[in-house]
Design an enzyme around this catalytic site. Structure first.
Site, PDB file in Angstrom:
ATOM      1  N   ARG A 119       0.829  -1.211   0.000  1.00 27.05           N
ATOM      2  CA  ARG A 119       0.000   0.000   0.000  1.00 27.05           C
ATOM      3  C   ARG A 119       0.864   1.263   0.000  1.00 27.05           C
ATOM      4  O   ARG A 119       0.534   2.264   0.641  1.00 27.05           O
ATOM      5  CB  ARG A 119      -0.971   0.010   1.195  1.00 27.05           C
ATOM      6  CG  ARG A 119      -1.880  -1.194   1.242  1.00 27.05           C
ATOM      7  CD  ARG A 119      -2.814  -1.273   0.053  1.00 27.05           C
ATOM      8  NE  ARG A 119      -3.570  -2.512   0.066  1.00 27.05           N
ATOM      9  CZ  ARG A 119      -3.223  -3.617  -0.591  1.00 27.05           C
ATOM     10  NH1 ARG A 119      -2.117  -3.633  -1.344  1.00 27.05           N
ATOM     11  NH2 ARG A 119      -3.964  -4.702  -0.536  1.00 27.05           N
ATOM     12  N   SER A 161     -11.143  -0.633   3.182  1.00 26.11           N
ATOM     13  CA  SER A 161     -10.360  -1.222   4.272  1.00 26.11           C
ATOM     14  C   SER A 161      -9.658  -0.112   5.047  1.00 26.11           C
ATOM     15  O   SER A 161      -8.901   0.669   4.477  1.00 26.11           O
ATOM     16  CB  SER A 161      -9.338  -2.202   3.696  1.00 26.11           C
ATOM     17  OG  SER A 161      -8.540  -2.750   4.719  1.00 26.11           O
ATOM     18  N   GLU A 164      -4.752   2.510   6.868  1.00 25.19           N
ATOM     19  CA  GLU A 164      -4.490   2.466   5.431  1.00 25.19           C
ATOM     20  C   GLU A 164      -5.162   3.649   4.751  1.00 25.19           C
ATOM     21  O   GLU A 164      -4.681   4.166   3.749  1.00 25.19           O
ATOM     22  CB  GLU A 164      -5.035   1.148   4.863  1.00 25.19           C
ATOM     23  CG  GLU A 164      -4.908   0.973   3.373  1.00 25.19           C
ATOM     24  CD  GLU A 164      -5.436  -0.375   2.928  1.00 25.19           C
ATOM     25  OE1 GLU A 164      -6.081  -0.431   1.875  1.00 25.19           O
ATOM     26  OE2 GLU A 164      -5.211  -1.380   3.626  1.00 25.19           O
TER      27      GLU A 164
END
Length: 295
Positions: free
Chosen positions: A167, A217, A287
């Site tokens: 990520r 998420s 995230e």
């Protein structure tokens, strides 16, 4: 109206909650929708000349915009969304919808993009975050990207220079903005590709609360653990602050169930981090990106 930017779709004091997947976010001083690279360059040149801050939102999927909004220019690439194929190379502008791009690859029997068939957002945001799911990620197929630097220069960045990680990409530090990206795909079988995409979308529908606004998420996967499992073990399933709650369907998601605010999201994220750390000793790392000003 800004006379020097006449002809460009620019909206003043525009509430950003109308454009985010979370359905939260205060106003942008100026929200701009360039139709091409020339209009984009004009906006950035004007902002830099006037010492006005500017940023690109992409499709605002894995993002929370604070309730006080964003000063200066917010640029959205909704109109920069062309997708082209040259042999097995797919090139997409930053505003191209990621899910629709995977469908184009499927239509031409090109394999490699299946993992992203259910990931909301734009091509630019997917490159920025090195988006991934079900064992695949953008870095696996990425060739290069054309980017706009903070100074307004356009240049090309290779896969190596992107320094992709989980990520993560180098442009998260440099401030470069993806304008378009190229991906290396492979010839495949249409039916096989279609079946795999159907399988992944079915899994997503079973496990994720797609019926509610959310930022996707919320937390990165901690080494050796799953964020959702840690949250569930800390008895946080369904925990609610204001109008935002930890999803009962997938505890790695936070959903806007009752006109929640960005502050509700931030407070719930902070509470989950603290509670999980006290329970398991693992500190979760968000995230989702959080930007803008508080009220």
């Amino acid at each position: 109206m800004i006379t020097e930017l006449h002809g460009i779709d620019i909206r003043e004091n525009e509430p950003l909650k109308h454009y985010t997947y979370t359905k939260v976010g205060g106003p942008a001083d100026f929200l701009a929708f360039p139709r091409n690279h020339y209009e984009l360059s004009r906006i950035v040149a004007y902002a830099n000349k006037e010492n006005m801050p500017w940023l690109v939102l992409g499709n605002a999927s894995n993002l929370i915009v604070r309730d006080g909004g964003i000063r200066g220019f917010v640029i959205m690439f909704d109109k920069l969304n062309a997708v082209h194929l040259n042999g097995y190379t797919l090139e997409a502008e930053a505003g191209a919808n990621l899910i629709e791009t995977t469908k184009i690859a499927k239509f031409h029997s090109l394999t490699g993009f299946e993992f992203a068939c259910g990931i909301p957002g734009s091509i630019g945001g997917a490159v920025f975050m090195n988006a991934g799911a079900y064992g695949g990620e953008i870095s696996h197929i990425f060739l290069s990207a054309k980017v706009l630097t903070p100074s307004g220069e356009i240049k090309t960045i290779s896969a190596r220079d992107m320094a992709f990680g989980y990520r993560h990409s180098a442009i998260q530090e440099t401030g470069d903005i993806v304008i378009s990206a190229k991906f290396a795909l492979k010839p495949g079988n249409y039916d096989t590709i279609s079946q795999e995409m159907n399988r992944l979308n079915h899994l997503r529908q079973l496990k994720q609360p797609l019926e509610f606004p959310s930022c996707g998420s919320v937390f990165k996967r901690p080494p050796g653990h799953f964020a959702g499992q840690l949250i569930m073990e800390a008895n946080l399933k369904g925990h609610r602050i204001g109008g935002v709650e930890v999803s009962e369907k997938h505890t790695g998601f936070m959903i806007n169930v009752a006109d929640g605010t960005a502050k509700d999201y931030e407070d719930l994220i902070a509470y989950v981090i603290e509670t999980v750390e006290n329970h398991s000793g693992v500190r979760l790392e968000p995230e989702v990106r959080i930007i803008g000003e508080n009220l």
